[in-house]
Design an enzyme around this catalytic site. Structure first.
Site, PDB file in Angstrom:
ATOM      1  CG  MET A  30      -1.908  -1.195   1.154  1.00  0.00           C
ATOM      2  SD  MET A  30      -3.440  -0.916   2.024  1.00  0.00           S
ATOM      3  CE  MET A  30      -2.851  -0.660   3.693  1.00  0.00           C
ATOM      4  CG  LEU A  33       7.527   1.689  -0.658  1.00  0.00           C
ATOM      5  CD1 LEU A  33       8.415   1.455  -1.887  1.00  0.00           C
ATOM      6  CD2 LEU A  33       6.573   0.511  -0.459  1.00  0.00           C
ATOM      7  N   GLY A  36      10.841  -2.812   5.829  1.00  0.00           N
ATOM      8  CA  GLY A  36      10.112  -4.085   5.722  1.00  0.00           C
ATOM      9  C   GLY A  36       9.745  -4.367   4.279  1.00  0.00           C
ATOM     10  CG  HIS A  37       6.851  -1.843   2.328  1.00  0.00           C
ATOM     11  ND1 HIS A  37       6.701  -0.689   3.071  1.00  0.00           N
ATOM     12  CD2 HIS A  37       5.648  -2.447   2.321  1.00  0.00           C
ATOM     13  CE1 HIS A  37       5.455  -0.602   3.481  1.00  0.00           C
ATOM     14  NE2 HIS A  37       4.784  -1.649   3.052  1.00  0.00           N
ATOM     15  N   GLY A 147       4.981 -10.286   3.973  1.00  0.00           N
ATOM     16  CA  GLY A 147       5.689 -10.179   5.246  1.00  0.00           C
ATOM     17  C   GLY A 147       5.008 -10.959   6.361  1.00  0.00           C
ATOM     18  CG  ASP A 150       0.563  -7.478   7.554  1.00  0.00           C
ATOM     19  OD1 ASP A 150      -0.358  -6.795   8.006  1.00  0.00           O
ATOM     20  OD2 ASP A 150       1.663  -6.992   7.202  1.00  0.00           O
ATOM     21  CG  MET A 184      10.598  -1.332  10.347  1.00  0.00           C
ATOM     22  SD  MET A 184      11.669  -0.698   9.081  1.00  0.00           S
ATOM     23  CE  MET A 184      13.155  -0.492  10.033  1.00  0.00           C
TER      24      MET A 184
HETATM   25  P1  AMP Z   1       1.416  -2.958   3.452  1.00  0.00           P
HETATM   26  O1  AMP Z   1       1.958  -1.892   2.573  1.00  0.00           O
HETATM   27  O2  AMP Z   1       1.371  -2.588   4.894  1.00  0.00           O
HETATM   28  O3  AMP Z   1       0.119  -3.537   2.930  1.00  0.00           O
HETATM   29  O4  AMP Z   1       2.458  -4.153   3.390  1.00  0.00           O
HETATM   30  C1  AMP Z   1       2.872  -4.697   2.156  1.00  0.00           C
HETATM   31  C2  AMP Z   1       3.660  -5.948   2.425  1.00  0.00           C
HETATM   32  O5  AMP Z   1       4.801  -5.625   3.236  1.00  0.00           O
HETATM   33  C3  AMP Z   1       2.873  -7.009   3.193  1.00  0.00           C
HETATM   34  O6  AMP Z   1       3.200  -8.306   2.691  1.00  0.00           O
HETATM   35  C4  AMP Z   1       3.369  -6.841   4.591  1.00  0.00           C
HETATM   36  O7  AMP Z   1       3.270  -8.011   5.383  1.00  0.00           O
HETATM   37  C5  AMP Z   1       4.814  -6.482   4.355  1.00  0.00           C
HETATM   38  N1  AMP Z   1       5.371  -5.797   5.526  1.00  0.00           N
HETATM   39  C6  AMP Z   1       4.871  -4.704   6.146  1.00  0.00           C
HETATM   40  N2  AMP Z   1       5.630  -4.388   7.219  1.00  0.00           N
HETATM   41  C7  AMP Z   1       6.608  -5.315   7.282  1.00  0.00           C
HETATM   42  C8  AMP Z   1       7.706  -5.555   8.160  1.00  0.00           C
HETATM   43  N3  AMP Z   1       7.939  -4.778   9.213  1.00  0.00           N
HETATM   44  N4  AMP Z   1       8.507  -6.610   7.922  1.00  0.00           N
HETATM   45  C9  AMP Z   1       8.288  -7.430   6.863  1.00  0.00           C
HETATM   46  N5  AMP Z   1       7.272  -7.260   5.991  1.00  0.00           N
HETATM   47  C10 AMP Z   1       6.444  -6.221   6.192  1.00  0.00           C
END
Ligand code: AMP
Length: 285
Positions: A30, A33, A36-37, A147, A150, A184
């Site tokens: 989403m 960034l 983690g991303h 990640g 989630d 993160m």
């Molecule tokens: P989001 O933008 O929050 O929807 O996350 C996009 C992807 O990044 C998802 O697969 C999340 O699980 C992963 N993600 C978010 N935060 C982290 C993190 N701290 N460590 C590893 N992966 C992450």
């Protein structure tokens, strides 16, 4: 690195990459960034010739009163960061590109979505499963990277991919944390200094739980209670849920004999944070 806003453009890009013999790695996000991303992108680049990142704040996974409108967005910064990891293209569609007028088809993964975030955010995983299915159909990746942060989302996507015979490998990447332990998250920008400090209670309580298991505690109820007490002692924290389930089945777990997922959602002020750890009996790390 290319940035595309339409389905037709990204499809054409994928077609050309495939023609050149590249495998396709896909990282759905989403945006806004963080490390983690970026770790997902690096993993994707290690394993696939061509890496595509989607940046789409998906409205169908937000409930009424959640932070859809104020969710942080900064495409320019995201593009810079993604490019630094070797990403080949960003897919950044508008809402109407994904959900045109008249849209009415959704993907519902049952059972494992009934608890944890699925329970506290009704409709959330329906939105996630729907958008990920659509993105998979658009990008047609060989491998997609998610990640462990989630944890339930990964299980939902894996289940969905198996149940719907999707031809995509689902790769899980460990949670990336700040030096002090905070997982993160794009939502961490909502926290002021005091809240940022208070938010450490999530990772601290997970670590305490792992220490308890290492010290021989086997009762899931006992561990859950200790975690709840630690979080309740933090005045700025408000528990949404703290639960322990078998992993990956997400069935009730009484004893930590097989791997168990300790997952939590905690509000720090208005910001809902999630974190988790997999508790394993033999873990010595
Ligand atoms: P989001 O933008 O929050 O929807 O996350 C996009 C992807 O990044 C998802 O697969 C999340 O699980 C992963 N993600 C978010 N935060 C982290 C993190 N701290 N460590 C590893 N992966 C992450």
């Amino acid at each position: 690195m290319f940035i595309y806003h339409t389905i037709a453009e990204i499809r054409e890009f994928v077609r050309q990459a495939r023609d050149k013999g590249s495998s396709i790695g896909f990282v759905p996000t989403m945006g806004y960034l963080h490390e983690g991303h970026l770790e997902l992108m690096r993993r994707a680049k290690e394993q696939c010739g061509c890496v595509i990142v989607s940046i789409f704040v998906n409205p169908t996974q937000f409930g009424p009163g959640e932070d859809l409108e104020r969710y942080p967005r900064d495409l320019e910064r995201d593009a810079r960061l993604a490019e630094g990891t070797g990403v080949d293209a960003i897919f950044n569609p508008g809402v109407e590109e994904i959900y045109p007028p008249g849209y009415c088809t959704y993907v519902d993964v049952e059972r494992i979505t009934e608890r944890l975030c699925g329970f506290s955010r009704p409709g959330h995983f329906r939105g996630v499963a729907t958008v990920v299915t659509k993105l998979f159909n658009i990008v047609k990746p060989d491998q997609a990277f998610f990640g462990q942060k989630d944890a339930q989302q990964v299980l939902v996507i894996q289940r969905m991919a198996a149940d719907l015979n999707l031809e995509v490998g689902v790769v899980t990447v460990p949670t990336v944390r700040e030096q002090d332990g905070l997982a993160m998250s794009s939502r961490n920008v909502y926290l002021d200094a005091a809240q940022r400090q208070a938010a450490l209670v999530l990772s601290r309580s997970l670590k305490m739980a792992a220490d308890e298991v290492r010290a021989g505690e086997r009762s899931a109820a006992e561990i859950r209670q200790l975690v709840i007490e630690m979080i309740k002692a933090e005045p700025l924290a408000d528990i949404d849920y703290v639960e322990i389930y078998s992993h990956p089945e997400l069935e009730p777990a009484e004893l930590i004999e097989a791997p168990a997922l300790l997952a939590m959602a905690v509000k720090i002020g208005q910001t809902r944070l999630i974190d988790n750890i997999i508790l394993r009996k033999g873990d010595t790390s």
